[in-house]
Write an enzyme that holds these catalytic residues in place. Structure first.
Site, mmCIF file in Angstrom:
data_model
loop_
_atom_site.group_PDB
_atom_site.id
_atom_site.type_symbol
_atom_site.label_atom_id
_atom_site.label_comp_id
_atom_site.label_asym_id
_atom_site.label_seq_id
_atom_site.Cartn_x
_atom_site.Cartn_y
_atom_site.Cartn_z
ATOM 1 N N GLY A 1 -3.966 -12.479 -9.552
ATOM 2 C CA GLY A 1 -4.545 -12.880 -8.264
ATOM 3 C C GLY A 1 -4.284 -11.352 -7.989
ATOM 4 O O GLY A 1 -3.442 -10.653 -8.539
ATOM 5 N N VAL B 1 1.434 -21.903 -18.005
ATOM 6 C CA VAL B 1 3.722 -21.176 -17.621
ATOM 7 C C VAL B 1 4.167 -22.422 -18.181
ATOM 8 O O VAL B 1 3.762 -23.577 -17.142
ATOM 9 C CB VAL B 1 3.824 -20.506 -16.707
ATOM 10 C CG1 VAL B 1 5.559 -20.287 -16.656
ATOM 11 C CG2 VAL B 1 2.948 -18.383 -16.370
ATOM 12 N N ARG C 1 -0.874 -18.414 -1.932
ATOM 13 C CA ARG C 1 0.111 -18.926 -0.934
ATOM 14 C C ARG C 1 0.222 -19.608 -0.368
ATOM 15 O O ARG C 1 -1.134 -20.527 -0.231
ATOM 16 C CB ARG C 1 -0.549 -17.800 -0.001
ATOM 17 C CG ARG C 1 -0.061 -16.726 -0.310
ATOM 18 C CD ARG C 1 0.783 -15.157 -0.459
ATOM 19 N NE ARG C 1 1.426 -15.027 1.156
ATOM 20 C CZ ARG C 1 2.769 -15.243 1.665
ATOM 21 N NH1 ARG C 1 3.959 -14.027 0.290
ATOM 22 N NH2 ARG C 1 2.899 -15.107 2.665
ATOM 23 N N HIS D 1 -23.171 13.409 3.857
ATOM 24 C CA HIS D 1 -22.547 13.951 2.153
ATOM 25 C C HIS D 1 -21.919 15.700 2.067
ATOM 26 O O HIS D 1 -21.675 16.350 2.667
ATOM 27 C CB HIS D 1 -24.471 14.671 2.146
ATOM 28 C CG HIS D 1 -23.944 14.738 0.807
ATOM 29 N ND1 HIS D 1 -24.308 14.236 -0.635
ATOM 30 C CD2 HIS D 1 -24.540 16.343 -0.310
ATOM 31 C CE1 HIS D 1 -24.252 15.548 -1.490
ATOM 32 N NE2 HIS D 1 -24.459 16.399 -1.337
ATOM 33 N N ILE E 1 -2.490 -10.623 -5.230
ATOM 34 C CA ILE E 1 -0.894 -9.739 -5.295
ATOM 35 C C ILE E 1 -0.337 -9.199 -6.154
ATOM 36 O O ILE E 1 0.147 -8.235 -6.640
ATOM 37 C CB ILE E 1 -0.291 -10.912 -4.720
ATOM 38 C CG1 ILE E 1 -1.094 -11.186 -2.932
ATOM 39 C CG2 ILE E 1 1.346 -10.238 -4.668
ATOM 40 C CD1 ILE E 1 0.150 -12.207 -2.278
ATOM 41 N N ALA F 1 -4.783 -10.270 6.517
ATOM 42 C CA ALA F 1 -4.852 -9.953 7.994
ATOM 43 C C ALA F 1 -5.953 -9.969 8.529
ATOM 44 O O ALA F 1 -6.138 -10.551 10.256
ATOM 45 C CB ALA F 1 -4.097 -8.436 7.375
ATOM 46 N N LYS G 1 1.025 -1.784 -0.183
ATOM 47 C CA LYS G 1 -0.206 -0.054 -0.107
ATOM 48 C C LYS G 1 0.928 1.375 -0.200
ATOM 49 O O LYS G 1 0.552 2.392 -0.406
ATOM 50 C CB LYS G 1 -1.683 0.064 1.194
ATOM 51 C CG LYS G 1 -2.202 -0.933 0.832
ATOM 52 C CD LYS G 1 -2.102 -2.524 1.096
ATOM 53 C CE LYS G 1 -2.342 -3.180 -0.235
ATOM 54 N NZ LYS G 1 -2.129 -4.430 -0.162
ATOM 55 N N GLY H 1 0.677 -14.950 -12.144
ATOM 56 C CA GLY H 1 -0.293 -15.408 -11.100
ATOM 57 C C GLY H 1 -1.247 -14.079 -11.145
ATOM 58 O O GLY H 1 -0.722 -12.644 -11.353
HETATM 59 P P1 FAD Z 1 2.320 -13.699 8.663
HETATM 60 O O1 FAD Z 1 2.020 -12.377 8.463
HETATM 61 O O2 FAD Z 1 2.238 -15.017 7.989
HETATM 62 O O3 FAD Z 1 2.582 -14.262 10.236
HETATM 63 C C1 FAD Z 1 3.326 -15.284 10.535
HETATM 64 C C2 FAD Z 1 4.496 -14.626 11.221
HETATM 65 O O4 FAD Z 1 4.872 -16.458 11.782
HETATM 66 C C3 FAD Z 1 5.884 -14.535 10.216
HETATM 67 O O5 FAD Z 1 6.495 -13.611 10.467
HETATM 68 C C4 FAD Z 1 7.007 -15.218 10.455
HETATM 69 O O6 FAD Z 1 8.391 -15.676 10.501
HETATM 70 C C5 FAD Z 1 6.769 -16.197 11.360
HETATM 71 N N1 FAD Z 1 6.934 -17.548 11.829
HETATM 72 C C6 FAD Z 1 6.849 -18.624 10.859
HETATM 73 N N2 FAD Z 1 7.239 -19.878 11.675
HETATM 74 C C7 FAD Z 1 7.948 -20.092 12.775
HETATM 75 C C8 FAD Z 1 8.406 -20.483 13.537
HETATM 76 N N3 FAD Z 1 8.332 -21.760 13.725
HETATM 77 N N4 FAD Z 1 9.176 -19.504 15.072
HETATM 78 C C9 FAD Z 1 8.877 -18.891 15.208
HETATM 79 N N5 FAD Z 1 8.415 -17.730 14.260
HETATM 80 C C10 FAD Z 1 7.501 -18.017 12.936
HETATM 81 N N6 FAD Z 1 -3.977 -9.151 3.599
HETATM 82 C C11 FAD Z 1 -5.013 -8.654 3.777
HETATM 83 O O7 FAD Z 1 -5.805 -8.133 4.306
HETATM 84 N N7 FAD Z 1 -4.977 -6.956 2.650
HETATM 85 C C12 FAD Z 1 -4.082 -6.917 2.244
HETATM 86 O O8 FAD Z 1 -3.549 -6.077 1.641
HETATM 87 C C13 FAD Z 1 -3.304 -7.882 2.029
HETATM 88 N N8 FAD Z 1 -2.370 -7.527 0.917
HETATM 89 C C14 FAD Z 1 -0.944 -8.756 0.513
HETATM 90 C C15 FAD Z 1 -0.358 -8.640 0.167
HETATM 91 C C16 FAD Z 1 1.106 -9.174 -0.060
HETATM 92 C C17 FAD Z 1 1.886 -8.901 -1.454
HETATM 93 C C18 FAD Z 1 1.468 -10.578 0.476
HETATM 94 C C19 FAD Z 1 1.698 -11.683 0.169
HETATM 95 C C20 FAD Z 1 0.304 -10.152 1.808
HETATM 96 C C21 FAD Z 1 -0.981 -9.889 1.441
HETATM 97 N N9 FAD Z 1 -2.143 -9.803 2.703
HETATM 98 C C22 FAD Z 1 -2.929 -8.455 2.301
HETATM 99 C C23 FAD Z 1 -2.177 -11.034 3.085
HETATM 100 C C24 FAD Z 1 -1.411 -10.585 4.576
HETATM 101 O O9 FAD Z 1 -0.261 -10.423 4.545
HETATM 102 C C25 FAD Z 1 -1.948 -12.572 5.956
HETATM 103 O O10 FAD Z 1 -3.300 -12.989 5.456
HETATM 104 C C26 FAD Z 1 -1.162 -11.657 7.429
HETATM 105 O O11 FAD Z 1 0.167 -11.497 7.307
HETATM 106 C C27 FAD Z 1 -1.812 -12.789 7.886
HETATM 107 O O12 FAD Z 1 -1.384 -13.172 9.515
HETATM 108 P P2 FAD Z 1 -0.117 -14.063 10.226
HETATM 109 O O13 FAD Z 1 -0.199 -13.772 11.440
HETATM 110 O O14 FAD Z 1 -1.290 -15.128 9.783
HETATM 111 O O15 FAD Z 1 0.315 -14.829 9.570
#
Ligand code: FAD
Length: 455
Positions: free
Chosen positions: A184, A239, A269, A441, A186, A316, A50, A182
């Protein structure tokens, strides 16, 4: 061994909010994060994309200011500066998460968490050199970019020619040409950013349309607008290989090659539980994701899984809500997850936002519906701000149950308006009650009000 009330593995939006809520409720949580607090969302997902898209929008506004009586000369774009600004935004927000953890009594371990097993009633987890134990465990390890078995992709990733979201968001130099594998959310957001700043972008998508299950009429408008921005699309395109200089795909017409400087892998993902030690407690996985019920419980009593790692709806804000459900449930407060009213957004120009059922989905699931389409031009503010603009908003209404089933919209501010539509869908209020809501408005959200009166 350090004892806690709760261990959370993964410090993304799911994990950090879970730890924060648990701390606020008086529990003693430990949060283990192996990379950076904030996870994918803050460091290499939602926020960085963003930040870049906002800068590209500013650039476009400067270039096309003449339409609004504003002329600027020598307008230029410095991609490296924009990336540095993005890094600053990320640093600020990551610091904020760290402060919130401190404020809520969360002990953060900067290490990889690995489940060791059970010691009586407690789960044991290693975090760097420490062993932690707690009677409750929340898995929030997120997801990573899917790497399809396409010849040349692995080599491309190693050489830097092929990138995932992680690498492309850190790229210092603007590529002259980019192929996104892709189409989608992202892929489209990155394609929109690079196309807006002058990179020649081609999106190669296996399905016959872009943007997943987005309303087909919205997809048509998106394609039209993106094409005007210079993007090219290869649809129904499989592809076959990535060479060192381009992408080879096949479609109904045969095999083609798109030469390019860089390739973005945006083909979905995958839940990430690698190295977690799921087997140590017999955690059930399905297609690599942790199996959960509506309370975010896994098959192992005392273990919950939230966010992308359960593979349900990788957003998120889904992770946030799942975190709250899990914390409620582990404290014995009844709550459950409802995925039907989770909004989804594509933050390109134009923006797309939707919540609930589309017209097609509602019909398929047997609802007796009325659907209306309201041009955004019905909003005075939209007309005041858009020299051109073909945005619209669709409302899908269940005539039998007298409630709104879904809203889809395309155009400026859609991302900010959709939560209002989400409330209308989620609260399932009768139409006559919705019509009594007063809208500010002039605002673009007034198209929703117009739609309600057309039903
Ligand atoms: P994550 O944010 O992936 O966090 C998981 C964390 O766990 C990571 O920091 C990782 O390092 C840590 N971890 C993993 N395994 C271990 C371990 N064994 N020990 C310790 N730490 C560990 N979603 C939206 O809602 N809006 C958006 O605009 C949006 N834009 C996106 C753009 C991109 C390019 C991408 C890739 C994703 C986007 N998403 C968006 C999706 C969003 O980022 C995820 O859905 C969200 O981050 C998921 O949160 P989470 O806490 O499940 O996992």
């Amino acid at each position: 061994m350090q004892k806690f009330d709760l261990i959370v593995i993964g410090g993304g939006p799911g994990g950090y909010l879970c730890a924060e809520r648990a701390g606020k409720a008086g529990l003693r949580p430990a949060l283990i994060e192996k990379r950076a607090l904030g996870g994918t969302c803050l460091n290499e997902g939602c926020i960085p994309t963003k930040s870049l898209l906002y800068c590209a929008k500013q650039y476009q506004a400067a270039l096309h200011g003449a339409d609004y009586g504003v002329t600027a000369e020598n307008v230029s774009f410095d991609h490296a500066k924009v990336v540095a600004r993005k890094d600053g935004v990320v640093r600020t927000l990551v610091r904020g998460v760290g402060a919130a953890m401190k404020a809520h009594g969360v002990t953060v371990f900067s290490a990889e968490g690995k489940i060791l097993g059970k010691d009586g009633e407690n789960f044991t987890v290693s975090a760097g050199g420490e062993v932690l134990s707690a009677p409750r465990l929340v898995i929030a390890t997120g997801s990573s970019a899917a790497v399809p078995p396409i010849p040349g992709v692995k080599e491309g990733l190693a050489s830097g020619f092929v990138m995932t979201n992680r690498e492309i968001l850190a790229l210092q130099t603007q590529p002259k040409s980019l192929v996104c594998i892709g189409g989608g959310v992202i892929g489209l957001e990155m394609a929109c950013y690079f196309a807006s700043i002058g990179t020649k972008v081609t999106v190669v998508e296996m399905m016959p349309k872009i943007a997943g299950n987005t309303d087909p009429e919205i997809c048509d408008l998106l394609m039209k607008t993106y094409r005007k921005q210079g993007m090219e699309f290869c649809l129904g395109a499989k592809v076959e290989a990535v060479t060192g200089t381009g992408v080879v795909y096949s479609d109904a017409a045969g095999q083609h090659t798109v030469p390019c400087d860089r390739v973005l892998l945006s083909a979905g993902r995958r839940a990430d539980v690698t190295g977690l030690g799921a087997e140590a407690i017999g955690l059930a996985l399905e297609r690599g994701a942790v199996v959960t019920d509506a309370q975010m419980r896994t098959n192992v009593p005392g273990v919950w899984a939230i966010g992308d790692c359960n593979g349900k709806l990788m957003l998120a804000h889904t992770a946030y809500r799942e975190a709250e459900v899990a914390v409620g449930c582990l404290r014995g407060i009844p709550d459950k997850m409802d995925y039907t009213c989770v909004p989804s957004v594509i933050y390109t120009t134009p923006e797309v936002a939707s919540v609930g059922l589309s017209e097609e989905e509602a019909k398929k699931s047997g609802h007796e519906i009325k659907a209306v389409k309201v041009p955004m031009l019905f909003s005075g503010r939209y007309v005041a701000e858009n020299v051109r603009g073909e945005g619209f908003c669709k409302l899908v209404y269940d005539m039998t149950d007298d409630r709104l089933l879904g809203v889809q919209m395309v155009g400026s501010y859609a991302s900010e308006i959709i939560y209002g539509a989400g409330m209308m869908v989620q609260l399932a209020l009768p139409l006559e009650q919705l019509k009594k809501i007063v809208f500010p408005h002039p605002s673009v959200c007034e198209v929703l009000r117009e739609g309600l009166f057309m039903l």
